[in-house]
Design a protein around this motif. Sequence first.
Motif, mmCIF file in Angstrom:
data_model
loop_
_atom_site.group_PDB
_atom_site.id
_atom_site.type_symbol
_atom_site.label_atom_id
_atom_site.label_comp_id
_atom_site.label_asym_id
_atom_site.label_seq_id
_atom_site.Cartn_x
_atom_site.Cartn_y
_atom_site.Cartn_z
ATOM 1 N N ILE A 98 21.261 -0.193 9.060
ATOM 2 C CA ILE A 98 20.215 -1.081 8.572
ATOM 3 C C ILE A 98 19.327 -0.311 7.602
ATOM 4 O O ILE A 98 18.837 0.766 7.910
ATOM 5 C CB ILE A 98 19.345 -1.623 9.733
ATOM 6 N N ILE A 99 19.130 -0.882 6.426
ATOM 7 C CA ILE A 99 18.228 -0.291 5.431
ATOM 8 C C ILE A 99 16.935 -1.083 5.484
ATOM 9 O O ILE A 99 16.942 -2.296 5.296
ATOM 10 C CB ILE A 99 18.851 -0.359 4.031
ATOM 11 N N ILE A 100 15.838 -0.388 5.754
ATOM 12 C CA ILE A 100 14.549 -1.061 5.929
ATOM 13 C C ILE A 100 13.572 -0.598 4.859
ATOM 14 O O ILE A 100 13.401 0.599 4.635
ATOM 15 C CB ILE A 100 13.973 -0.770 7.332
ATOM 16 N N VAL A 101 12.934 -1.578 4.208
ATOM 17 C CA VAL A 101 11.856 -1.324 3.258
ATOM 18 C C VAL A 101 10.616 -2.012 3.814
ATOM 19 O O VAL A 101 10.638 -3.204 4.099
ATOM 20 C CB VAL A 101 12.194 -1.880 1.857
ATOM 21 N N VAL A 102 9.551 -1.263 3.976
ATOM 22 C CA VAL A 102 8.308 -1.789 4.523
ATOM 23 C C VAL A 102 7.426 -2.285 3.383
ATOM 24 O O VAL A 102 7.284 -1.605 2.362
ATOM 25 C CB VAL A 102 7.567 -0.687 5.323
ATOM 26 N N VAL A 103 6.857 -3.473 3.543
ATOM 27 C CA VAL A 103 5.909 -4.031 2.581
ATOM 28 C C VAL A 103 4.568 -4.149 3.294
ATOM 29 O O VAL A 103 4.451 -4.845 4.299
ATOM 30 C CB VAL A 103 6.371 -5.416 2.068
ATOM 31 N N THR A 104 3.564 -3.435 2.788
ATOM 32 C CA THR A 104 2.279 -3.374 3.477
ATOM 33 C C THR A 104 1.149 -3.063 2.499
ATOM 34 O O THR A 104 1.393 -2.636 1.377
ATOM 35 C CB THR A 104 2.313 -2.297 4.592
ATOM 36 N N ASN A 105 -0.073 -3.267 2.943
ATOM 37 C CA ASN A 105 -1.267 -2.835 2.217
ATOM 38 C C ASN A 105 -1.908 -1.617 2.859
ATOM 39 O O ASN A 105 -2.857 -1.068 2.331
ATOM 40 C CB ASN A 105 -2.302 -3.963 2.159
ATOM 41 N N SER A 106 -1.402 -1.207 4.010
ATOM 42 C CA SER A 106 -2.013 -0.134 4.786
ATOM 43 C C SER A 106 -1.326 1.207 4.543
ATOM 44 O O SER A 106 -0.147 1.379 4.862
ATOM 45 C CB SER A 106 -1.940 -0.482 6.280
ATOM 46 N N TYR A 107 -2.058 2.157 3.994
ATOM 47 C CA TYR A 107 -1.497 3.482 3.766
ATOM 48 C C TYR A 107 -1.166 4.184 5.086
ATOM 49 O O TYR A 107 -0.230 4.977 5.150
ATOM 50 C CB TYR A 107 -2.440 4.322 2.909
ATOM 51 N N ASP A 108 -1.908 3.875 6.148
ATOM 52 C CA ASP A 108 -1.585 4.418 7.468
ATOM 53 C C ASP A 108 -0.220 3.920 7.926
ATOM 54 O O ASP A 108 0.563 4.669 8.512
ATOM 55 C CB ASP A 108 -2.645 4.028 8.508
ATOM 56 N N ARG A 109 0.085 2.674 7.663
ATOM 57 C CA ARG A 109 1.380 2.101 8.055
ATOM 58 C C ARG A 109 2.506 2.715 7.230
ATOM 59 O O ARG A 109 3.605 2.912 7.714
ATOM 60 C CB ARG A 109 1.373 0.584 7.898
ATOM 61 N N ILE A 110 2.232 3.026 5.967
ATOM 62 C CA ILE A 110 3.237 3.690 5.133
ATOM 63 C C ILE A 110 3.581 5.051 5.721
ATOM 64 O O ILE A 110 4.753 5.399 5.858
ATOM 65 C CB ILE A 110 2.748 3.832 3.674
ATOM 66 N N THR A 111 2.562 5.815 6.083
ATOM 67 C CA THR A 111 2.785 7.124 6.689
ATOM 68 C C THR A 111 3.594 6.989 7.966
ATOM 69 O O THR A 111 4.528 7.757 8.204
ATOM 70 C CB THR A 111 1.428 7.805 6.983
#
Length: 73
Positions: free
Chosen positions: A18-31
């Motif tokens: 599974i290839i997952i790309v996260v879409v978010t506004n939170s830099y904490d969530r990116i980390t």
Amino acid sequence: LSEIDGIDIVRKLKSNQIIIVVVTNSYDRITEAIGINVAGYIIKNQIDIEFKKIIKEILEYVDINKNIMITTK
């Protein structure tokens, strides 16, 4: 999703198939997502710019002969 968030779903789904790309506004969530080793991330307010770029990168990474399904929430 009130009981589970996207990062929790990523943790449950993460596999080599599974290839997952996260879409978010939170830099904490990116980390956090990078720590789970997702394929990439997109900042929501830049989705118009980044979506095509990340999909192109993923397509170059995977074997063209494999089936790819793109889903959104």
